[in-house]
Design an enzyme around this catalytic site. Structure first.
Site, mmCIF file in Angstrom:
data_model
loop_
_atom_site.group_PDB
_atom_site.id
_atom_site.type_symbol
_atom_site.label_atom_id
_atom_site.label_comp_id
_atom_site.label_asym_id
_atom_site.label_seq_id
_atom_site.Cartn_x
_atom_site.Cartn_y
_atom_site.Cartn_z
ATOM 1 N N ASP A 164 0.818 -1.211 0.000
ATOM 2 C CA ASP A 164 0.000 0.000 0.000
ATOM 3 C C ASP A 164 0.853 1.263 0.000
ATOM 4 O OD1 ASP A 164 0.883 -0.829 2.500
ATOM 5 O OD2 ASP A 164 -1.009 -0.406 3.537
ATOM 6 N N TYR A 165 1.787 1.326 0.899
ATOM 7 C CA TYR A 165 2.658 2.492 1.014
ATOM 8 C C TYR A 165 3.497 2.692 -0.244
ATOM 9 C CZ TYR A 165 6.751 5.138 2.688
ATOM 10 O OH TYR A 165 7.778 6.040 2.829
ATOM 11 N N THR A 166 4.094 1.607 -0.742
ATOM 12 C CA THR A 166 4.981 1.700 -1.895
ATOM 13 C C THR A 166 4.223 2.083 -3.157
ATOM 14 O OG1 THR A 166 6.402 0.025 -0.890
ATOM 15 C CG2 THR A 166 6.723 0.467 -3.222
ATOM 16 N N ALA A 168 1.482 3.836 -3.374
ATOM 17 C CA ALA A 168 1.091 5.248 -3.286
ATOM 18 C C ALA A 168 2.277 6.167 -3.554
ATOM 19 C CB ALA A 168 0.487 5.538 -1.920
ATOM 20 N N LYS A 169 3.432 5.818 -3.035
ATOM 21 C CA LYS A 169 4.615 6.646 -3.278
ATOM 22 C C LYS A 169 5.037 6.580 -4.749
ATOM 23 C CE LYS A 169 5.655 8.308 0.854
ATOM 24 N NZ LYS A 169 5.690 9.767 1.148
#
Length: 259
Positions: A164-166, A168-169
């Site tokens: 999720d984090y990766t 989005a970045k």
């Protein structure tokens, strides 16, 4: 054609989203050290934001706003301009939705939900879009703008699958590049700074010590980058020395990832 405006750091009004804690705090301190005026945006960390303003009361303003809320972001920019008598010239999109960098507790491919993915997309991509759009009128008035997005080296070196984090970045990097193309003629540059694991922020507090040791051993500098070291690099993208740099992603992780 006249030369474009290039404001030195001490003439800039800088907004740091998520500026009260963690990396954001070091970003605020770095810009203050160079004489800039700084708006410290926070979501829930009111006490930490107020404490940070005490470092330079005449050069700081703490403003609460959820960066995913368009109206709140617009009000944030209006308060900043009213308080300092000038528009925000530099935006550092640092705000991060609630996330813990604990590799042992990550959601793997078979269980991660779209709700988890969307939470990061909303906070990271939508938040950056909101601040960028709110900044444009003031930057065009000033004839100068700097947008600095905070990324990650995980989309180049996904050693821990924080899906999720990766994701989005990575989307934020694409937005960085398309915005750079769109806004360059207005003398607004848009760049990304991508770090690895930092020692230590609130988000990395749950990271096992063995992970820090492993990253240090694999890094050319043989140490894990600190938030202060990372924050100093943001000064370059905001400075006149980077006046011809836009659409770029600079990895600041001690050389672990070669960009």
């Amino acid at each position: 054609m006249s030369d474009p405006v290039n404001l030195p750091l001490h003439q800039q009004l800088v907004l740091v989203t998520g500026g009260a804690r963690g990396l954001g705090r070091d970003l605020v301190k770095a810009f203050l050290r160079e004489g800039a005026r700084v708006v410290i945006n926070y979501h829930t960390s009111a006490d930490a934001a107020v404490e940070l303003t005490a470092l330079a009361p005449e050069k700081t303003l703490a403003v609460q706003a959820d960066v995913t809320d368009v109206a709140a972001v617009q009000a944030l920019f209006a308060k900043a301009q009213q308080h300092f008598g000038m528009p925000v010239t530099t935006v550092v999109n640092n705000a991060l939705p609630a996330f813990s960098f604990n590799g042992d507790a990550r959601a793997h491919a078979d269980v991660i939900s779209w709700e988890q993915m969307n939470q990061q997309m909303e906070g990271i991509v939508r938040g950056a879009l909101n601040t960028t759009q709110a900044a444009l009128a003031g930057m065009q008035l000033a004839g100068f703008g700097r947008i600095i997005n905070i990324g990650t080296n995980l989309f180049q070196n996904p050693v821990v699958p924080y899906h999720d984090y990766t994701a989005a970045k990575a989307a934020l990097l694409s937005l960085t590049r398309t915005l750079a193309q769109d806004l360059g003629e207005k003398n607004i540059t848009v760049n990304m700074l991508s770090g690895g694991l930092l020692r230590t922020t609130d988000a990395s507090a749950a990271t096992p010590e063995a992970v820090f040791d492993y990253i240090a051993s694999a890094t050319p500098l043989r140490r894990v980058t600190t938030p202060a070291e990372f924050a100093d690099t943001a000064l370059f993208f905001a400075s006149p020395w980077a006046r011809s740099v836009t659409g770029q992603n600079l990895v600041v992780d001690g050389g672990l990832v070669k960009n």
